[in-house]
Scaffold this motif. Structure first.
Motif, PDB file in Angstrom:
ATOM      1  N   UNK A   1       3.328   9.990   7.315  1.00 27.80           N
ATOM      2  CA  UNK A   1       3.340  11.343   6.736  1.00 27.80           C
ATOM      3  C   UNK A   1       4.117  11.420   5.424  1.00 27.80           C
ATOM      4  N   UNK A   2       4.560  10.253   4.900  1.00 32.47           N
ATOM      5  CA  UNK A   2       5.207  10.216   3.594  1.00 32.47           C
ATOM      6  C   UNK A   2       6.699  10.470   3.608  1.00 32.47           C
ATOM      7  N   UNK A   3       7.304  10.523   4.783  1.00 36.40           N
ATOM      8  CA  UNK A   3       8.748  10.732   4.878  1.00 36.40           C
ATOM      9  C   UNK A   3       9.464   9.395   4.989  1.00 36.40           C
ATOM     10  N   UNK A   4      10.730   9.384   4.564  1.00 38.47           N
ATOM     11  CA  UNK A   4      11.524   8.157   4.621  1.00 38.47           C
ATOM     12  C   UNK A   4      11.702   7.744   6.082  1.00 38.47           C
ATOM     13  N   UNK A   5      11.304   6.515   6.395  1.00 40.07           N
ATOM     14  CA  UNK A   5      11.432   5.993   7.754  1.00 40.07           C
ATOM     15  C   UNK A   5      12.620   5.043   7.878  1.00 40.07           C
ATOM     16  N   UNK A   6      12.960   4.340   6.801  1.00 38.87           N
ATOM     17  CA  UNK A   6      14.019   3.336   6.865  1.00 38.87           C
ATOM     18  C   UNK A   6      14.499   3.021   5.457  1.00 38.87           C
ATOM     19  N   UNK A   7      15.756   2.635   5.364  1.00 42.62           N
ATOM     20  CA  UNK A   7      16.337   2.170   4.099  1.00 42.62           C
ATOM     21  C   UNK A   7      17.101   0.899   4.419  1.00 42.62           C
ATOM     22  N   UNK A   8      16.773  -0.194   3.729  1.00 45.66           N
ATOM     23  CA  UNK A   8      17.438  -1.471   3.968  1.00 45.66           C
ATOM     24  C   UNK A   8      17.839  -2.105   2.647  1.00 45.66           C
ATOM     25  N   UNK A   9      18.943  -2.831   2.676  1.00 49.23           N
ATOM     26  CA  UNK A   9      19.393  -3.607   1.516  1.00 49.23           C
ATOM     27  C   UNK A   9      19.355  -5.073   1.922  1.00 49.23           C
ATOM     28  N   UNK A  10      18.755  -5.898   1.060  1.00 47.88           N
ATOM     29  CA  UNK A  10      18.634  -7.319   1.319  1.00 47.88           C
ATOM     30  C   UNK A  10      19.302  -8.115   0.208  1.00 47.88           C
ATOM     31  N   UNK A  11      19.783  -9.276   0.547  1.00 52.57           N
ATOM     32  CA  UNK A  11      20.346 -10.217  -0.404  1.00 52.57           C
ATOM     33  C   UNK A  11      19.999 -11.624   0.039  1.00 52.57           C
ATOM     34  N   UNK A  12      20.529 -12.592  -0.659  1.00 56.93           N
ATOM     35  CA  UNK A  12      20.316 -13.989  -0.295  1.00 56.93           C
ATOM     36  C   UNK A  12      21.626 -14.590   0.183  1.00 56.93           C
TER      37      UNK A  12
ATOM     38  N   UNK B   1      16.690  -3.203  -2.502  1.00 56.57           N
ATOM     39  CA  UNK B   1      16.741  -2.058  -1.602  1.00 56.57           C
ATOM     40  C   UNK B   1      15.298  -1.666  -1.318  1.00 56.57           C
ATOM     41  N   UNK B   2      14.954  -1.620  -0.027  1.00 58.40           N
ATOM     42  CA  UNK B   2      13.606  -1.248   0.398  1.00 58.40           C
ATOM     43  C   UNK B   2      13.671   0.106   1.079  1.00 58.40           C
ATOM     44  N   UNK B   3      12.904   1.061   0.548  1.00 59.89           N
ATOM     45  CA  UNK B   3      12.782   2.378   1.164  1.00 59.89           C
ATOM     46  C   UNK B   3      11.384   2.423   1.761  1.00 59.89           C
ATOM     47  N   UNK B   4      11.306   2.491   3.102  1.00 64.55           N
ATOM     48  CA  UNK B   4      10.031   2.483   3.804  1.00 64.55           C
ATOM     49  C   UNK B   4       9.654   3.905   4.176  1.00 64.55           C
ATOM     50  N   UNK B   5       8.367   4.208   4.033  1.00 63.86           N
ATOM     51  CA  UNK B   5       7.865   5.549   4.333  1.00 63.86           C
ATOM     52  C   UNK B   5       6.956   5.522   5.556  1.00 63.86           C
ATOM     53  N   UNK B   6       6.996   6.601   6.325  1.00 66.62           N
ATOM     54  CA  UNK B   6       6.113   6.750   7.478  1.00 66.62           C
ATOM     55  C   UNK B   6       4.731   7.204   6.995  1.00 66.62           C
TER      56      UNK B   6
ATOM     57  N   UNK C   1      12.541  -2.369  11.475  1.00 67.63           N
ATOM     58  CA  UNK C   1      12.757  -3.130  10.243  1.00 67.63           C
ATOM     59  C   UNK C   1      11.538  -3.040   9.333  1.00 67.63           C
ATOM     60  N   UNK C   2      11.752  -3.381   8.079  1.00 66.04           N
ATOM     61  CA  UNK C   2      10.690  -3.274   7.086  1.00 66.04           C
ATOM     62  C   UNK C   2       9.479  -4.102   7.474  1.00 66.04           C
ATOM     63  N   UNK C   3       8.322  -3.523   7.230  1.00 67.88           N
ATOM     64  CA  UNK C   3       7.073  -4.250   7.437  1.00 67.88           C
ATOM     65  C   UNK C   3       6.838  -5.113   6.206  1.00 67.88           C
ATOM     66  N   UNK C   4       6.128  -6.192   6.372  1.00 68.12           N
ATOM     67  CA  UNK C   4       5.736  -6.997   5.224  1.00 68.12           C
ATOM     68  C   UNK C   4       6.861  -7.780   4.602  1.00 68.12           C
TER      69      UNK C   4
ATOM     70  N   UNK D   1       0.820  -1.208   0.000  1.00 62.93           N
ATOM     71  CA  UNK D   1       0.000   0.000   0.000  1.00 62.93           C
ATOM     72  C   UNK D   1       0.854   1.258   0.000  1.00 62.93           C
ATOM     73  N   UNK D   2       1.925   1.240  -0.767  1.00 61.13           N
ATOM     74  CA  UNK D   2       2.838   2.372  -0.933  1.00 61.13           C
ATOM     75  C   UNK D   2       3.583   2.723   0.356  1.00 61.13           C
ATOM     76  N   UNK D   3       3.653   1.793   1.318  1.00 63.02           N
ATOM     77  CA  UNK D   3       4.453   2.014   2.524  1.00 63.02           C
ATOM     78  C   UNK D   3       5.931   1.837   2.237  1.00 63.02           C
TER      79      UNK D   3
END
Length: 133
Positions: free
Chosen positions: A80-91, A73-78, A107-110, A46-48
């Protein structure tokens, strides 16, 4: 005489140096879109969060290309639409692992969305690599 491997990269995941220029709590969807571009994979939460996906492939001779690396790379938003977190994932050994995280307390939701992105790891037919070129 052996065949020389051919390596290719598909998609885009910004590097850590580029991501360091985005400020959590300050930047918004609009500023991230202006700086990084909109990702091809979004709306799963949902655009989070926005997901930037990059895959690396290796081809040898007439064999089908094999995916040997994928990073997300996951950029998560709060709210209010501001960046809440930035994470990089791999296997690593088939498990999704965080490679870097900007805000460790949230940590990232979902994570199921990440599972969906990684679920096709190595399962792409060769013809799909050359579509839309």
């Amino acid at each position: 005489m052996g065949c020389t491997p051919i390596y290719s990269m598909h998609g885009y995941a910004p590097d850590d140096e580029t991501l360091a220029q985005i400020e959590t709590g300050v930047d918004t969807r609009e500023t991230v879109a202006a700086f990084l571009g909109r990702p091809t994979t979004d709306g799963l939460l949902n655009d989070e969060a926005w997901f930037y996906v990059q895959s690396r492939w290796k081809s040898v001779g007439m064999g089908a290309p094999q995916e040997y690396d994928r990073q997300v790379v996951a950029v998560t938003f709060s709210e209010d639409g501001r960046v809440a977190n930035i994470e990089r994932f791999g296997l690593e050994r088939g498990e999704i692992v965080p490679l870097s995280r900007r805000v460790t307390s949230t940590p990232i939701k979902g994570r199921s969305a990440l599972s969906q992105i990684f679920s096709n790891f190595g399962r792409v037919d060769a013809a799909s690599l050359f579509r839309n070129r």
